[in-house]
Design a protein around this motif. Structure first.
Motif, PDB file in Angstrom:
ATOM      1  N   ARG A 260     -27.186  48.418  12.290  1.00 24.00           N
ATOM      2  CA  ARG A 260     -25.814  48.677  11.866  1.00 24.00           C
ATOM      3  C   ARG A 260     -25.008  47.381  12.046  1.00 24.00           C
ATOM      4  O   ARG A 260     -25.055  46.770  13.107  1.00 24.00           O
ATOM      5  N   VAL A 261     -24.320  47.000  10.991  1.00 26.86           N
ATOM      6  CA  VAL A 261     -23.470  45.799  11.039  1.00 26.86           C
ATOM      7  C   VAL A 261     -22.018  46.261  10.926  1.00 26.86           C
ATOM      8  O   VAL A 261     -21.674  46.955   9.968  1.00 26.86           O
ATOM      9  N   PRO A 262     -21.182  45.976  11.919  1.00 26.19           N
ATOM     10  CA  PRO A 262     -21.385  45.024  13.023  1.00 26.19           C
ATOM     11  C   PRO A 262     -21.747  45.664  14.372  1.00 26.19           C
ATOM     12  O   PRO A 262     -21.797  44.966  15.365  1.00 26.19           O
ATOM     13  N   GLU A 263     -21.986  46.991  14.400  1.00 19.50           N
ATOM     14  CA  GLU A 263     -22.211  47.652  15.692  1.00 19.50           C
ATOM     15  C   GLU A 263     -23.408  47.076  16.444  1.00 19.50           C
ATOM     16  O   GLU A 263     -23.342  46.829  17.653  1.00 19.50           O
ATOM     17  N   ASP A 264     -24.539  46.869  15.734  1.00 21.36           N
ATOM     18  CA  ASP A 264     -25.751  46.336  16.369  1.00 21.36           C
ATOM     19  C   ASP A 264     -25.888  44.825  16.189  1.00 21.36           C
ATOM     20  O   ASP A 264     -26.538  44.158  16.991  1.00 21.36           O
ATOM     21  N   LEU A 265     -25.300  44.302  15.126  1.00 19.16           N
ATOM     22  CA  LEU A 265     -25.502  42.892  14.785  1.00 19.16           C
ATOM     23  C   LEU A 265     -24.271  42.363  14.060  1.00 19.16           C
ATOM     24  O   LEU A 265     -23.833  42.958  13.072  1.00 19.16           O
ATOM     25  N   SER A 266     -23.711  41.273  14.561  1.00 18.35           N
ATOM     26  CA  SER A 266     -22.608  40.602  13.872  1.00 18.35           C
ATOM     27  C   SER A 266     -23.163  39.472  13.007  1.00 18.35           C
ATOM     28  O   SER A 266     -24.130  38.812  13.389  1.00 18.35           O
ATOM     29  N   ILE A 267     -22.527  39.263  11.850  1.00 17.67           N
ATOM     30  CA  ILE A 267     -22.973  38.215  10.918  1.00 17.67           C
ATOM     31  C   ILE A 267     -21.752  37.475  10.395  1.00 17.67           C
ATOM     32  O   ILE A 267     -20.762  38.088   9.989  1.00 17.67           O
ATOM     33  N   ILE A 268     -21.838  36.126  10.389  1.00 18.02           N
ATOM     34  CA  ILE A 268     -20.769  35.285   9.848  1.00 18.02           C
ATOM     35  C   ILE A 268     -21.385  34.199   8.975  1.00 18.02           C
ATOM     36  O   ILE A 268     -22.502  33.737   9.229  1.00 18.02           O
ATOM     37  N   GLY A 269     -20.678  33.818   7.929  1.00 22.27           N
ATOM     38  CA  GLY A 269     -21.151  32.751   7.041  1.00 22.27           C
ATOM     39  C   GLY A 269     -20.100  31.667   6.881  1.00 22.27           C
ATOM     40  O   GLY A 269     -19.095  31.628   7.594  1.00 22.27           O
ATOM     41  N   ILE A 270     -20.337  30.789   5.916  1.00 18.55           N
ATOM     42  CA  ILE A 270     -19.402  29.707   5.571  1.00 18.55           C
ATOM     43  C   ILE A 270     -19.339  29.608   4.051  1.00 18.55           C
ATOM     44  O   ILE A 270     -20.379  29.652   3.398  1.00 18.55           O
ATOM     45  N   ASP A 271     -18.157  29.466   3.508  1.00 20.66           N
ATOM     46  CA  ASP A 271     -17.918  29.070   2.116  1.00 20.66           C
ATOM     47  C   ASP A 271     -16.667  29.704   1.536  1.00 20.66           C
ATOM     48  O   ASP A 271     -15.839  29.016   0.955  1.00 20.66           O
ATOM     49  N   GLY A 272     -16.552  31.048   1.654  1.00 21.45           N
ATOM     50  CA  GLY A 272     -15.504  31.746   0.925  1.00 21.45           C
ATOM     51  C   GLY A 272     -16.034  32.254  -0.405  1.00 21.45           C
ATOM     52  O   GLY A 272     -15.354  32.205  -1.431  1.00 21.45           O
ATOM     53  N   HIS A 273     -17.268  32.777  -0.385  1.00 22.40           N
ATOM     54  CA  HIS A 273     -17.926  33.278  -1.597  1.00 22.40           C
ATOM     55  C   HIS A 273     -17.151  34.454  -2.171  1.00 22.40           C
ATOM     56  O   HIS A 273     -16.591  35.274  -1.445  1.00 22.40           O
ATOM     57  N   GLU A 274     -17.162  34.545  -3.498  1.00 17.55           N
ATOM     58  CA  GLU A 274     -16.436  35.630  -4.168  1.00 17.55           C
ATOM     59  C   GLU A 274     -16.988  37.006  -3.812  1.00 17.55           C
ATOM     60  O   GLU A 274     -16.264  38.012  -3.906  1.00 17.55           O
TER      61      GLU A 274
ATOM     62  N   GLY B  96     -37.457  40.588  13.040  1.00 13.86           N
ATOM     63  CA  GLY B  96     -38.721  41.312  13.070  1.00 13.86           C
ATOM     64  C   GLY B  96     -39.736  40.785  14.054  1.00 13.86           C
ATOM     65  O   GLY B  96     -40.725  41.464  14.360  1.00 13.86           O
ATOM     66  N   ARG B  97     -39.532  39.574  14.581  1.00 13.04           N
ATOM     67  CA  ARG B  97     -40.521  39.013  15.499  1.00 13.04           C
ATOM     68  C   ARG B  97     -40.386  39.637  16.888  1.00 13.04           C
ATOM     69  O   ARG B  97     -39.306  40.114  17.257  1.00 13.04           O
ATOM     70  N   PRO B  98     -41.464  39.638  17.670  1.00 11.70           N
ATOM     71  CA  PRO B  98     -41.417  40.214  19.023  1.00 11.70           C
ATOM     72  C   PRO B  98     -40.512  39.397  19.951  1.00 11.70           C
ATOM     73  O   PRO B  98     -40.233  38.231  19.694  1.00 11.70           O
ATOM     74  N   GLY B  99     -40.079  40.038  21.029  1.00  6.87           N
ATOM     75  CA  GLY B  99     -39.222  39.349  21.991  1.00  6.87           C
ATOM     76  C   GLY B  99     -37.768  39.716  21.788  1.00  6.87           C
ATOM     77  O   GLY B  99     -37.430  40.573  20.957  1.00  6.87           O
ATOM     78  N   PRO B 100     -36.871  39.061  22.561  1.00  6.70           N
ATOM     79  CA  PRO B 100     -35.444  39.371  22.478  1.00  6.70           C
ATOM     80  C   PRO B 100     -34.912  39.100  21.071  1.00  6.70           C
ATOM     81  O   PRO B 100     -35.280  38.116  20.432  1.00  6.70           O
ATOM     82  N   ARG B 101     -34.052  39.980  20.612  1.00 12.11           N
ATOM     83  CA  ARG B 101     -33.465  39.814  19.280  1.00 12.11           C
ATOM     84  C   ARG B 101     -32.005  39.391  19.406  1.00 12.11           C
ATOM     85  O   ARG B 101     -31.340  39.741  20.374  1.00 12.11           O
ATOM     86  N   PRO B 102     -31.512  38.658  18.427  1.00  9.19           N
ATOM     87  CA  PRO B 102     -30.115  38.219  18.492  1.00  9.19           C
ATOM     88  C   PRO B 102     -29.149  39.387  18.322  1.00  9.19           C
ATOM     89  O   PRO B 102     -29.481  40.401  17.689  1.00  9.19           O
ATOM     90  N   THR B 103     -27.969  39.227  18.889  1.00  5.11           N
ATOM     91  CA  THR B 103     -26.895  40.199  18.657  1.00  5.11           C
ATOM     92  C   THR B 103     -25.951  39.710  17.572  1.00  5.11           C
ATOM     93  O   THR B 103     -25.068  40.446  17.141  1.00  5.11           O
ATOM     94  N   ALA B 104     -26.141  38.458  17.146  1.00  2.00           N
ATOM     95  CA  ALA B 104     -25.294  37.892  16.093  1.00  2.00           C
ATOM     96  C   ALA B 104     -26.063  36.813  15.342  1.00  2.00           C
ATOM     97  O   ALA B 104     -26.970  36.182  15.897  1.00  2.00           O
ATOM     98  N   ILE B 105     -25.696  36.626  14.092  1.00  2.00           N
ATOM     99  CA  ILE B 105     -26.293  35.576  13.254  1.00  2.00           C
ATOM    100  C   ILE B 105     -25.169  34.753  12.630  1.00  2.00           C
ATOM    101  O   ILE B 105     -24.238  35.303  12.031  1.00  2.00           O
TER     102      ILE B 105
END
Length: 339
Positions: A266-280, A236-245
């Motif tokens: 749109r995920v993943p078309e506009d933004l890719s997201i990856i995490g860590i753990d293996g949550h259920e 939401g902040r001004p300036g360039p936005r990430p394409t992935a988190i």
């Protein structure tokens, strides 16, 4: 309550034979063991824990130290510990090792000294020198998950390598503007896991020739709500936005996913997201993650400490850092970026 004498009479053997047959210690023929087992089942006989403890010098109980009881990762590790202990006839006693110095002192100086446990498992807790010394003085097997602690047997995941793997997955998809949701300093408590994950992220980015950008880092508290708020800030902040988190936990990644959808990404078309753990919940949200198998971590720690007890070794077993497995699981929240 049924007594061992009644079992012996029904099986036609001595009480000493019943004891040997049920404990597995000493020679008993297969036929006699079967007869004793049939008698115990018929009468509903259960071995007295206190009598067994007096006879064997064992409580058949393992103490488990955890920093949180209400966090998914820790409860899943505990589930693994409890399941493995139960399979082998052991009970579990939980000690919630908070940051409160008085509480910690009472656990190490009072509770663990009551001789109610045969061993101790410490889950993702950084133990100070005095605390480690108190554990050593108990003369009991100790297994730590999350180490390293050079004075204890440890089972560890290489958090730097885990974070590198997650980041390198995004880089391989063509992403360069990658944001990281990590931890507030107050949540970077034990073994500095969030710091190690940030280091892995920064190392992978530096290896790709991408300089660090503080504007693309946002701290959170390893919860879904925290990840939601952090992603709102990043997107939401001004300036360039990430394409992935890259979020340092699946719960924060799920929060980021919900925030992105609310903001119209749109995920993943506009933004890719990856995490860590293996949550259920990862499968439900189709979340790409690096699974560190927390249930298996608990099972492995329990098996390790019981194996040590059965061997009767005083010397701890050496476990090399990074021994616990992890695996990239690609689902539907990451995609190629060609911009």
């Amino acid at each position: 309550m049924v007594s061992i004498d009644e079992v012996a009479r029904l099986a036609g053997v001595s009480t000493a034979t019943v004891s040997r047959a049920l404990s597995g210690r000493g020679h008993v023929s297969a036929a006699t063991r079967a007869r004793v087992q049939a008698a115990t089942e018929s009468l509903g006989y259960v071995v007295s824990a206190s009598a067994s403890s007096l006879a064997s010098g064992r409580t058949r109980n393992i103490g488990v130290l955890v920093p949180f009881l209400d966090r998914w990762f820790f409860s899943t590790v505990l589930n693994g510990v409890a399941s493995a202990l139960m399979r082998r006839g052991y009970d579990i006693t939980l000690y919630n090792l908070t940051a409160d110095a008085d509480v910690r002192r009472s656990i190490f100086e009072t509770f663990l000294r009551r001789q109610r446990v045969d061993g101790v498992i410490a889950v993702s807790i950084e133990l100070g020198p005095e605390e480690t010394a108190r554990l050593s003085e108990l003369d009991l097997p100790v297994i730590a998950i999350g180490g390293p602690n050079p004075r204890l047997s440890t089972l560890t995941v290489d958090d730097v390598a885990v974070a590198r793997l997650a980041t390198e997955h995004l880089l391989a998809l063509g992403h360069r503007d990658i944001a990281h949701i990590g931890a507030n300093p107050q949540f970077d408590l034990d073994f500095h896991i969030p710091t190690h994950r940030r280091q892995g992220f920064e190392q992978a980015m530096a290896d790709a020739g991408i300089p660090a950008r503080p504007a693309l880092y946002e701290p959170a508290d390893f919860t879904i709500e925290g990840g939601f708020r952090a992603a709102k800030q990043l997107l939401g902040r001004p300036g360039p936005r990430p394409t992935a988190i890259f979020a340092a936990s699946d719960e924060m990644a799920i929060g980021a996913l919900l925030a992105a959808r609310e903001l119209g990404y749109r995920v993943p078309e506009d933004l890719s997201i990856i995490g860590i753990d293996g949550h259920e919940l990862g499968e439900f949200f189709r979340l790409t993650t690096v699974d560190q198998f927390p249930l298996g971590q608990g099972e492995r720690a329990a098996d390790a400490i019981l194996d040590e007890l059965e061997r009767g070794d005083a010397a701890p077993v050496e476990h090399a850092p990074g021994e616990l497995p992890y695996e990239l699981v690609v689902r539907g929240t990451t995609a190629r970026h060609d911009g």
